[in-house]
Design a protein around this motif. Structure first.
Motif, PDB file in Angstrom:
ATOM      1  N   ASP A 112      -0.952   7.386  -2.330  1.00 27.79           N
ATOM      2  CA  ASP A 112      -0.639   8.718  -1.841  1.00 27.79           C
ATOM      3  C   ASP A 112       0.796   8.720  -1.331  1.00 27.79           C
ATOM      4  O   ASP A 112       1.241   7.772  -0.683  1.00 27.79           O
ATOM      5  CB  ASP A 112      -1.593   9.087  -0.705  1.00 27.79           C
ATOM      6  CG  ASP A 112      -2.930   9.570  -1.228  1.00 27.79           C
ATOM      7  OD1 ASP A 112      -3.226  10.755  -1.039  1.00 27.79           O
ATOM      8  OD2 ASP A 112      -3.661   8.763  -1.822  1.00 27.79           O
ATOM      9  N   ASN A 113       1.495   9.805  -1.634  1.00 28.42           N
ATOM     10  CA  ASN A 113       2.900   9.900  -1.255  1.00 28.42           C
ATOM     11  C   ASN A 113       3.059  11.024  -0.236  1.00 28.42           C
ATOM     12  O   ASN A 113       3.022  12.205  -0.595  1.00 28.42           O
ATOM     13  CB  ASN A 113       3.756  10.173  -2.487  1.00 28.42           C
ATOM     14  CG  ASN A 113       5.238  10.067  -2.186  1.00 28.42           C
ATOM     15  OD1 ASN A 113       5.651  10.152  -1.031  1.00 28.42           O
ATOM     16  ND2 ASN A 113       6.034   9.887  -3.221  1.00 28.42           N
ATOM     17  N   PRO A 114       3.234  10.701   1.068  1.00 31.36           N
ATOM     18  CA  PRO A 114       3.387  11.749   2.082  1.00 31.36           C
ATOM     19  C   PRO A 114       4.565  12.678   1.809  1.00 31.36           C
ATOM     20  O   PRO A 114       4.482  13.883   2.070  1.00 31.36           O
ATOM     21  CB  PRO A 114       3.597  10.950   3.378  1.00 31.36           C
ATOM     22  CG  PRO A 114       2.952   9.623   3.119  1.00 31.36           C
ATOM     23  CD  PRO A 114       3.191   9.356   1.666  1.00 31.36           C
ATOM     24  N   GLU A 115       5.652  12.137   1.266  1.00 35.71           N
ATOM     25  CA  GLU A 115       6.821  12.955   0.940  1.00 35.71           C
ATOM     26  C   GLU A 115       6.461  14.019  -0.096  1.00 35.71           C
ATOM     27  O   GLU A 115       6.873  15.183   0.013  1.00 35.71           O
ATOM     28  CB  GLU A 115       7.944  12.065   0.416  1.00 35.71           C
ATOM     29  CG  GLU A 115       9.208  12.797   0.021  1.00 35.71           C
ATOM     30  CD  GLU A 115       9.941  13.382   1.213  1.00 35.71           C
ATOM     31  OE1 GLU A 115      10.472  14.497   1.081  1.00 35.71           O
ATOM     32  OE2 GLU A 115       9.959  12.725   2.269  1.00 35.71           O
ATOM     33  N   GLU A 116       5.682  13.619  -1.082  1.00 42.20           N
ATOM     34  CA  GLU A 116       5.253  14.575  -2.114  1.00 42.20           C
ATOM     35  C   GLU A 116       4.345  15.652  -1.520  1.00 42.20           C
ATOM     36  O   GLU A 116       4.418  16.823  -1.907  1.00 42.20           O
ATOM     37  CB  GLU A 116       4.519  13.819  -3.231  1.00 42.20           C
ATOM     38  CG  GLU A 116       4.116  14.692  -4.404  1.00 42.20           C
ATOM     39  CD  GLU A 116       3.449  13.906  -5.511  1.00 42.20           C
ATOM     40  OE1 GLU A 116       2.698  14.513  -6.291  1.00 42.20           O
ATOM     41  OE2 GLU A 116       3.676  12.679  -5.589  1.00 42.20           O
ATOM     42  N   SER A 117       3.492  15.255  -0.579  1.00 36.81           N
ATOM     43  CA  SER A 117       2.619  16.227   0.086  1.00 36.81           C
ATOM     44  C   SER A 117       3.443  17.278   0.827  1.00 36.81           C
ATOM     45  O   SER A 117       3.126  18.474   0.799  1.00 36.81           O
ATOM     46  CB  SER A 117       1.670  15.516   1.057  1.00 36.81           C
ATOM     47  OG  SER A 117       0.823  14.619   0.383  1.00 36.81           O
ATOM     48  N   ILE A 118       4.502  16.842   1.487  1.00 37.20           N
ATOM     49  CA  ILE A 118       5.367  17.778   2.213  1.00 37.20           C
ATOM     50  C   ILE A 118       6.015  18.761   1.241  1.00 37.20           C
ATOM     51  O   ILE A 118       6.060  19.977   1.497  1.00 37.20           O
ATOM     52  CB  ILE A 118       6.440  17.009   3.003  1.00 37.20           C
ATOM     53  CG1 ILE A 118       5.792  16.245   4.158  1.00 37.20           C
ATOM     54  CG2 ILE A 118       7.507  17.967   3.536  1.00 37.20           C
ATOM     55  CD1 ILE A 118       6.752  15.382   4.945  1.00 37.20           C
ATOM     56  N   GLU A 163     -12.607   8.544   6.377  1.00 39.62           N
ATOM     57  CA  GLU A 163     -12.243   7.349   7.140  1.00 39.62           C
ATOM     58  C   GLU A 163     -13.426   6.400   7.273  1.00 39.62           C
ATOM     59  O   GLU A 163     -13.271   5.176   7.195  1.00 39.62           O
ATOM     60  CB  GLU A 163     -11.731   7.741   8.520  1.00 39.62           C
ATOM     61  CG  GLU A 163     -11.168   6.572   9.302  1.00 39.62           C
ATOM     62  CD  GLU A 163     -10.415   7.008  10.537  1.00 39.62           C
ATOM     63  OE1 GLU A 163      -9.666   6.189  11.089  1.00 39.62           O
ATOM     64  OE2 GLU A 163     -10.585   8.174  10.939  1.00 39.62           O
ATOM     65  N   ILE A 164     -14.620   6.946   7.450  1.00 39.60           N
ATOM     66  CA  ILE A 164     -15.827   6.112   7.532  1.00 39.60           C
ATOM     67  C   ILE A 164     -16.040   5.357   6.229  1.00 39.60           C
ATOM     68  O   ILE A 164     -16.326   4.151   6.218  1.00 39.60           O
ATOM     69  CB  ILE A 164     -17.054   6.982   7.871  1.00 39.60           C
ATOM     70  CG1 ILE A 164     -16.952   7.513   9.309  1.00 39.60           C
ATOM     71  CG2 ILE A 164     -18.350   6.183   7.696  1.00 39.60           C
ATOM     72  CD1 ILE A 164     -18.004   8.533   9.668  1.00 39.60           C
ATOM     73  N   VAL A 166      -3.771   4.047   5.291  1.00 37.35           N
ATOM     74  CA  VAL A 166      -2.779   4.588   6.231  1.00 37.35           C
ATOM     75  C   VAL A 166      -1.975   5.709   5.573  1.00 37.35           C
ATOM     76  O   VAL A 166      -1.781   6.787   6.169  1.00 37.35           O
ATOM     77  CB  VAL A 166      -1.839   3.465   6.726  1.00 37.35           C
ATOM     78  CG1 VAL A 166      -0.680   4.053   7.514  1.00 37.35           C
ATOM     79  CG2 VAL A 166      -2.606   2.466   7.582  1.00 37.35           C
ATOM     80  N   ASP A 167      -1.525   5.488   4.339  1.00 34.74           N
ATOM     81  CA  ASP A 167      -0.749   6.511   3.634  1.00 34.74           C
ATOM     82  C   ASP A 167      -1.599   7.746   3.340  1.00 34.74           C
ATOM     83  O   ASP A 167      -1.120   8.885   3.454  1.00 34.74           O
ATOM     84  CB  ASP A 167      -0.187   5.943   2.333  1.00 34.74           C
ATOM     85  CG  ASP A 167       1.005   5.034   2.560  1.00 34.74           C
ATOM     86  OD1 ASP A 167       1.593   5.097   3.653  1.00 34.74           O
ATOM     87  OD2 ASP A 167       1.344   4.238   1.659  1.00 34.74           O
TER      88      ASP A 167
END
Length: 215
Positions: free
Chosen positions: A36-42, A100-101, A176-177
């Motif tokens: 997963d790319n947080p930058e792409e999500s933004i 998360e579980i 985490v990502d």
């Protein structure tokens, strides 16, 4: 058979079949699919905010249908349906908690495998030593027993430190990502629903990346 067979057997005794199979699938996905790319999500959220600001929130309907991420798609649909921001946040956070579980259970699967593999390797080593002690009168069989003992120890060390534990750590890093991306999406959808300016939305979401770099 002794090292990996017993390790897998212990895992199936510890976890339900569905959890074990999910853990194997998760390892394959992590190894062959990008993170997963947080930058792409933004970037996706900011584009959605621009569309909503310009053409209204109903204009996000086509985007919600085309988005590949089902979590983002669900969030956009909730916003399009007029769900209040608090309800959107609650619904999406509940989904993140469930995710998360599942992730923690998969991570536990590989941690247990990493601990069990060297233990069962010691059993293989002991079997090799027993074979060696039973064949003291035949030097050829002594070598065979010693070789089996050493190979079992090798398999246990390699299985734990080159396979199970690294996969567990890779899954943890991916988790985490993914959690960060989910938090970004939740806050972004809430901001879009509140009608925030796209530039403000981007500034809010980029604070998550600042916190990540600082960590």
């Amino acid at each position: 058979v002794i090292v990996f067979g017993t390790t897998i057997g212990a895992l199936f005794m510890t976890f339900k079949l569905s959890d074990a199979l999910r853990s194997f699938r998760a390892a394959l996905l992590i190894l062959f699919n990008p993170k997963d790319n947080p930058e792409e999500s933004i970037q996706q959220i900011v584009k959605c905010a621009e569309v909503a600001r310009k053409d209204g929130i109903l204009a996000l309907e086509p985007i919600a249908q085309q988005v590949k991420d089902p979590f983002l798609s669900q969030g956009l649909r909730l916003a399009i349906d007029g769900t209040d921001p608090d309800s959107i946040e609650t619904i999406l956070k509940n989904k993140v908690d469930s995710m998360e579980i599942r992730h923690n259970r998969v991570n536990l699967f590989y941690n247990i495998a990493g601990r069990a593999c060297p233990t069962f390797a010691m059993c293989g080593t002991l079997i090799g030593i027993i074979i060696m002690l039973q064949s003291l009168e035949d030097p050829k069989k002594i070598g065979r027993g010693l070789g089996a003992a050493m190979v079992a120890t090798l398999y246990g060390a390699v299985g734990a430190n080159l396979l199970f534990l690294p996969i567990g750590e890779k899954l943890k890093n991916h988790h985490v990502d993914e959690m960060l991306s989910r938090k970004i999406i939740i806050q972004g959808i809430v901001a879009i629903q509140a009608g925030d300016n796209p530039r403000i939305v981007e500034e809010k979401l980029r604070t998550f990346l600042v916190a990540k770099k600082a960590a």
